[in-house]
Scaffold this active site. Structure first.
Site, PDB file in Angstrom:
ATOM      1  N   ARG A 130       0.935  -1.054  -0.091  1.00  0.00           N
ATOM      2  CA  ARG A 130      -0.078   0.060  -0.015  1.00  0.00           C
ATOM      3  C   ARG A 130       0.792   1.175  -0.158  1.00  0.00           C
ATOM      4  O   ARG A 130       0.872   2.201   1.012  1.00  0.00           O
ATOM      5  CB  ARG A 130      -1.217  -0.132   1.031  1.00  0.00           C
ATOM      6  CG  ARG A 130      -2.090  -0.808   0.672  1.00  0.00           C
ATOM      7  CD  ARG A 130      -3.073  -1.155   1.564  1.00  0.00           C
ATOM      8  NE  ARG A 130      -4.234  -1.818   0.976  1.00  0.00           N
ATOM      9  CZ  ARG A 130      -5.359  -1.991   1.443  1.00  0.00           C
ATOM     10  NH1 ARG A 130      -5.464  -1.775   3.163  1.00  0.00           N
ATOM     11  NH2 ARG A 130      -6.634  -2.372   1.191  1.00  0.00           N
ATOM     12  N   GLN A 135      -1.114   2.339  -5.926  1.00  0.00           N
ATOM     13  CA  GLN A 135      -2.342   2.498  -5.367  1.00  0.00           C
ATOM     14  C   GLN A 135      -3.417   1.992  -6.487  1.00  0.00           C
ATOM     15  O   GLN A 135      -4.322   1.742  -6.361  1.00  0.00           O
ATOM     16  CB  GLN A 135      -2.446   4.115  -5.054  1.00  0.00           C
ATOM     17  CG  GLN A 135      -3.455   4.182  -3.829  1.00  0.00           C
ATOM     18  CD  GLN A 135      -3.388   5.758  -3.514  1.00  0.00           C
ATOM     19  OE1 GLN A 135      -2.449   6.592  -3.927  1.00  0.00           O
ATOM     20  NE2 GLN A 135      -4.141   6.011  -2.294  1.00  0.00           N
ATOM     21  N   ASP A 138      -4.091  -1.491  -6.341  1.00  0.00           N
ATOM     22  CA  ASP A 138      -4.494  -2.012  -5.224  1.00  0.00           C
ATOM     23  C   ASP A 138      -6.134  -2.830  -5.233  1.00  0.00           C
ATOM     24  O   ASP A 138      -7.155  -2.110  -4.912  1.00  0.00           O
ATOM     25  CB  ASP A 138      -4.649  -1.088  -4.208  1.00  0.00           C
ATOM     26  CG  ASP A 138      -5.088  -1.383  -2.589  1.00  0.00           C
ATOM     27  OD1 ASP A 138      -5.462  -2.447  -2.383  1.00  0.00           O
ATOM     28  OD2 ASP A 138      -4.914  -0.460  -1.816  1.00  0.00           O
ATOM     29  N   SER A 141      -8.211  -2.790  -2.174  1.00  0.00           N
ATOM     30  CA  SER A 141      -9.205  -1.672  -1.921  1.00  0.00           C
ATOM     31  C   SER A 141     -10.392  -1.437  -2.715  1.00  0.00           C
ATOM     32  O   SER A 141     -11.310  -1.345  -2.306  1.00  0.00           O
ATOM     33  CB  SER A 141      -8.254  -0.406  -2.007  1.00  0.00           C
ATOM     34  OG  SER A 141      -7.484  -0.348  -1.053  1.00  0.00           O
ATOM     35  N   TYR A 237      -2.364  -0.530   9.040  1.00  0.00           N
ATOM     36  CA  TYR A 237      -3.224  -1.461   9.382  1.00  0.00           C
ATOM     37  C   TYR A 237      -3.283  -1.935  10.936  1.00  0.00           C
ATOM     38  O   TYR A 237      -2.449  -1.358  11.498  1.00  0.00           O
ATOM     39  CB  TYR A 237      -2.546  -3.023   8.749  1.00  0.00           C
ATOM     40  CG  TYR A 237      -2.731  -3.364   7.366  1.00  0.00           C
ATOM     41  CD1 TYR A 237      -4.202  -3.316   6.807  1.00  0.00           C
ATOM     42  CD2 TYR A 237      -1.927  -3.186   6.384  1.00  0.00           C
ATOM     43  CE1 TYR A 237      -4.071  -3.614   5.303  1.00  0.00           C
ATOM     44  CE2 TYR A 237      -1.638  -3.462   5.150  1.00  0.00           C
ATOM     45  CZ  TYR A 237      -3.118  -3.568   4.614  1.00  0.00           C
ATOM     46  OH  TYR A 237      -3.140  -3.664   3.386  1.00  0.00           O
TER      47      TYR A 237
HETATM   48  P1  NAD Z   1      -8.755  -4.154   6.958  1.00  0.00           P
HETATM   49  O1  NAD Z   1      -9.696  -4.689   5.805  1.00  0.00           O
HETATM   50  O2  NAD Z   1      -7.554  -5.013   7.416  1.00  0.00           O
HETATM   51  O3  NAD Z   1      -9.440  -3.740   8.205  1.00  0.00           O
HETATM   52  C1  NAD Z   1     -10.687  -2.938   8.015  1.00  0.00           C
HETATM   53  C2  NAD Z   1     -10.533  -2.072   9.266  1.00  0.00           C
HETATM   54  O4  NAD Z   1     -10.932  -2.884  10.411  1.00  0.00           O
HETATM   55  C3  NAD Z   1      -9.493  -1.433   9.344  1.00  0.00           C
HETATM   56  O5  NAD Z   1      -9.679   0.039   9.429  1.00  0.00           O
HETATM   57  C4  NAD Z   1      -8.859  -1.715  10.996  1.00  0.00           C
HETATM   58  O6  NAD Z   1      -8.101  -0.707  11.565  1.00  0.00           O
HETATM   59  C5  NAD Z   1     -10.196  -2.276  11.451  1.00  0.00           C
HETATM   60  N1  NAD Z   1     -10.133  -2.913  12.913  1.00  0.00           N
HETATM   61  C6  NAD Z   1      -9.217  -4.061  13.243  1.00  0.00           C
HETATM   62  N2  NAD Z   1      -9.268  -4.510  14.309  1.00  0.00           N
HETATM   63  C7  NAD Z   1     -10.336  -3.737  15.030  1.00  0.00           C
HETATM   64  C8  NAD Z   1     -11.021  -3.882  16.132  1.00  0.00           C
HETATM   65  N3  NAD Z   1     -10.579  -4.681  17.229  1.00  0.00           N
HETATM   66  N4  NAD Z   1     -12.098  -2.990  16.511  1.00  0.00           N
HETATM   67  C9  NAD Z   1     -12.220  -1.939  15.342  1.00  0.00           C
HETATM   68  N5  NAD Z   1     -11.884  -1.986  14.219  1.00  0.00           N
HETATM   69  C10 NAD Z   1     -10.834  -2.824  14.169  1.00  0.00           C
HETATM   70  O7  NAD Z   1      -8.072  -2.549   6.421  1.00  0.00           O
HETATM   71  P2  NAD Z   1      -8.303  -2.028   5.340  1.00  0.00           P
HETATM   72  O8  NAD Z   1      -9.737  -1.434   4.686  1.00  0.00           O
HETATM   73  O9  NAD Z   1      -7.704  -2.764   4.026  1.00  0.00           O
HETATM   74  O10 NAD Z   1      -7.230  -0.562   5.262  1.00  0.00           O
HETATM   75  C11 NAD Z   1      -6.696  -0.109   6.384  1.00  0.00           C
HETATM   76  C12 NAD Z   1      -5.899   0.997   6.228  1.00  0.00           C
HETATM   77  O11 NAD Z   1      -5.239   0.987   5.051  1.00  0.00           O
HETATM   78  C13 NAD Z   1      -6.699   2.458   6.167  1.00  0.00           C
HETATM   79  O12 NAD Z   1      -6.086   3.120   6.884  1.00  0.00           O
HETATM   80  C14 NAD Z   1      -6.849   2.692   4.815  1.00  0.00           C
HETATM   81  O13 NAD Z   1      -6.875   3.862   4.663  1.00  0.00           O
HETATM   82  C15 NAD Z   1      -5.217   2.202   4.557  1.00  0.00           C
HETATM   83  N6  NAD Z   1      -5.131   2.096   3.050  1.00  0.00           N
HETATM   84  C16 NAD Z   1      -3.964   2.540   2.345  1.00  0.00           C
HETATM   85  C17 NAD Z   1      -4.084   2.597   1.033  1.00  0.00           C
HETATM   86  C18 NAD Z   1      -2.692   3.209   0.274  1.00  0.00           C
HETATM   87  O14 NAD Z   1      -2.153   4.131   1.120  1.00  0.00           O
HETATM   88  N7  NAD Z   1      -2.491   2.626  -0.956  1.00  0.00           N
HETATM   89  C19 NAD Z   1      -5.017   1.693   0.220  1.00  0.00           C
HETATM   90  C20 NAD Z   1      -5.945   1.153   0.785  1.00  0.00           C
HETATM   91  C21 NAD Z   1      -6.005   1.216   2.332  1.00  0.00           C
END
Ligand code: NAD
Length: 393
Positions: A130, A135, A138, A141, A237
Site C-alpha cells: 500500500r 495505489q 490495489d 481496496s 493496518y
Molecule cells: P482491513 O480490511 O485490514 O481492516 C478493516 C478495518 O478494521 C481497519 O480500518 C482496521 O483498523 C479495523 N479493525 C481491526 N481490528 C479492529 C477492532 N478490534 N476494532 C475496530 N476496528 C478494527 O483494512 P483496510 O480497509 O484494507 O485498510 C486499512 C488501512 O489502510 C486504512 O488506513 C486505509 O485507509 C489504508 N489504506 C491505504 C492505502 C494506500 O495508501 N494505498 C490503500 C488502501 C487502504
C-alpha cells in the site's frame, strides 16, 4: 517476443467476476502484448466475447488452450482462493508461466507449495504494497469498496424500517441508526452508502487515524475508553491485540450497539482471523428487528454467532454473514479489478515482454512462488520453511 496474456473463466462457485474487461484492454494494447480470452469468460459479468474482439483480443474455445498459449494467466481467484476447482488448473500450468490473481497467500500455504511444484511464478494481488505508486494496482481496496457498498444495501433491504427520515401527511418516519465497526476501505464505503440512504451513521475503529475519515463523511466517530496508541502498525493496518483488549472492547461496545438499528462490521487484521467484537449476549441486547451485516464473515466473522454464508436470527435480530460480496456486483467489480491488474501488467511489461525484477518492491512484495520455490518470506514462514530459498537471483 511479445508476451501473450490469457484470461480464463472463473471456476469458483458463484464467482461472476472476470479478470479483464474490454475497456482495460486499451491499457494493455499499448504495451505490445497480445490478449487471449477463454470463450464466455466475461459473460457472467456482462461482457460478451464480441466486446473483447472489438478491442483486438482473440477468443479461445477452451481453458486448456488459453493455458497452453499464454505466458501470463490473469485470474480473479487463483488456486489458493479457489481451493477445490482451482486444482484442475495445476496440470495445465507450464514451467515459467506467470499467474496473477487473488490466492489467499497468508493462509493457503499448500496452494503456494503446489504452484511452486508446477514451476510457475505466482503474484498474489492481496500482497500489493500500500504505497502511493501501487495505489492503482490495489485490488483489495477496490473489492472492499464494493463489499462496503453492498453491505449497506443488504442492511437496508432486510431492515423492517426505512433508512431516511421522512415527514409525510401520514406522520414522521424517524431515520435508522447505523453503526459501522471497522472504518477501513469497506467500512468507509458502508458509512458513505448508509448516509446517502439517509441514516444517522456512526463509525468506530481502533486506529485513531480513522476518526477524521469517518467525520469527513458526515458520520459520528465513536470513542471508547481504550488504550489504542499501539493499535496501528507501520503500514497503517490494525495490529492483533490481546484478549484482554478485545474483552474490554466488547464490554464498551455493548452499550453503543443496543442503540442501533443496523450494525455493519468490517474489522480485520491482515493474515489473521477476524477479531470477535460482538458476542451473542450483545446481539440479544439489540432491539428486535435490528440487523447485523458481518462483512468479516469470510475471515470467521466479527460476531460470535455469525455463520459464514448464512443469515441467522437471535432474539429477533438478523445476523447476516455474506461471502464474496464483490461477486454480487460483477460488472463494476470486474471493471475495477481489471484496471488494477492491467496497471500491474503494464508496470511489469517492458518492450512487450514481461520481466520480474525481484529487486523491485512491488514485484518482491507480491511474488509468492518463483522457479519452483516459495519465495515470499511470510508464506515461507507459514509453511515452516525457515531457510532462504536456493534460487535467489
Ligand atoms: P482491513 O480490511 O485490514 O481492516 C478493516 C478495518 O478494521 C481497519 O480500518 C482496521 O483498523 C479495523 N479493525 C481491526 N481490528 C479492529 C477492532 N478490534 N476494532 C475496530 N476496528 C478494527 O483494512 P483496510 O480497509 O484494507 O485498510 C486499512 C488501512 O489502510 C486504512 O488506513 C486505509 O485507509 C489504508 N489504506 C491505504 C492505502 C494506500 O495508501 N494505498 C490503500 C488502501 C487502504
Amino acid at each position: 517476443m511479445a508476451t501473450t496474456i490469457g484470461v480464463v473463466t472463473e471456476s469458483y462457485p458463484g464467482e461472476h467476476r472476470v479478470a479483464l474487461v474490454p475497456s482495460a484492454l486499451s491499457v494493455l494494447n499499448k504495451t505490445g502484448t497480445e490478449v487471449l480470452i477463454q470463450a464466455g469468460a466475461g459473460a457472467a459479468a456482462g461482457f460478451p466475447d464480441s466486446e473483447y474482439t472489438d478491442k483486438n483480443a482473440r477468443i479461445m474455445a477452451s481453458r486448456a488452450e488459453v493455458f497452453a498459449s499464454a505466458q501470463v494467466i490473469l485470474q480473479v481467484r487463483s488456486l489458493g482462493a479457489d481451493p477445490d476447482r482451482g486444482r484442475a488448473d495445476l496440470p495445465l500450468m507450464r514451467r515459467g508461466q506467470v499467474i496473477i490473481g487473488f490466492g489467499e497467500p497468508l493462509t493457503a500455504g499448500e496452494a503456494a507449495s503446489a504452484l511452486a511444484g508446477r514451476g510457475v511464478a505466482f503474484l498474489a494481488m492481496e500482497l500489493m504494497p500500500r504505497i502511493t505508486r501501487a495505489q492503482s494496482m490495489d485490488a483489495l481496496s477496490s473489492m472492499a469498496t464494493i463489499a462496503g457498498y453492498k453491505a449497506a444495501l443488504m442492511a437496508a433491504d432486510s431492515l423492517p424500517r426505512m433508512m431516511p427520515m421522512l415527514m409525510t401527511a401520514a406522520g414522521t418516519v424517524t431515520p435508522a441508526r447505523v453503526l459501522v465497526i471497522g472504518a477501513g476501505v469497506a467500512g468507509l464505503q458502508a458509512i458513505a452508502t448508509s448516509r446517502r440512504l439517509g441514516a444517522i451513521v456512526s463509525g468506530y475503529d481502533v486506529r485513531p487515524a480513522a476518526k477524521e475519515q469517518v467525520e469527513s463523511l458526515g458520520a459520528r466517530f465513536v470513542v471508547l475508553d481504550l488504550e489504542t496508541s499501539t493499535a496501528e502498525d507501520k503500514g497503517g493496518y490494525a495490529k492483533a491485540m490481546g484478549e484482554e483488549f478485545y474483552a474490554r472492547q466488547r464490554q464498551l461496545l455493548g452499550d453503543v450497539l443496543a442503540e442501533q438499528n443496523v450494525v455493519i462490521t468490517t474489522a480485520a487484521v491482515p493474515g489473521k482471523k477476524a477479531p470477535v467484537l460482538i458476542t451473542r449476549e450483545m446481539v440479544r441486547r439489540m432491539a428486535p428487528g435490528s440487523v447485523l451485516v458481518d462483512v468479516a464473515a469470510e475471515r470467521g466473522g466479527n460476531c460470535e454467532i455469525t455463520i459464514p454464508g448464512e443469515t441467522v436470527e437471535e432474539a429477533g435480530v438478523r445476523v447476516a454473514g455474506p461471502l464474496n460480496l464483490p461477486a454480487t456486483i460483477p460488472y463494476h467489480a470486474s471493471q475495477m479489478y481489471a484496471r488494477n491488474v492491467a496497471t500491474f501488467l503494464k508496470y511489469l511489461v517492458k518492450d512487450g515482454a514481461i520481466t520480474l525484477d525481484r529487486n523491485d518492491e512491488i514485484v518482491r512484495e507480491t511474488l509468492v512462488t518463483y522457479e519452483s520455490d516459495v519465495v515470499h518470506p511470510r508464506v515461507r514462514e507459514l509453511l515452516g520453511l525457515v531457510s532462504e530459498p536456493q534460487h535467489v537471483h
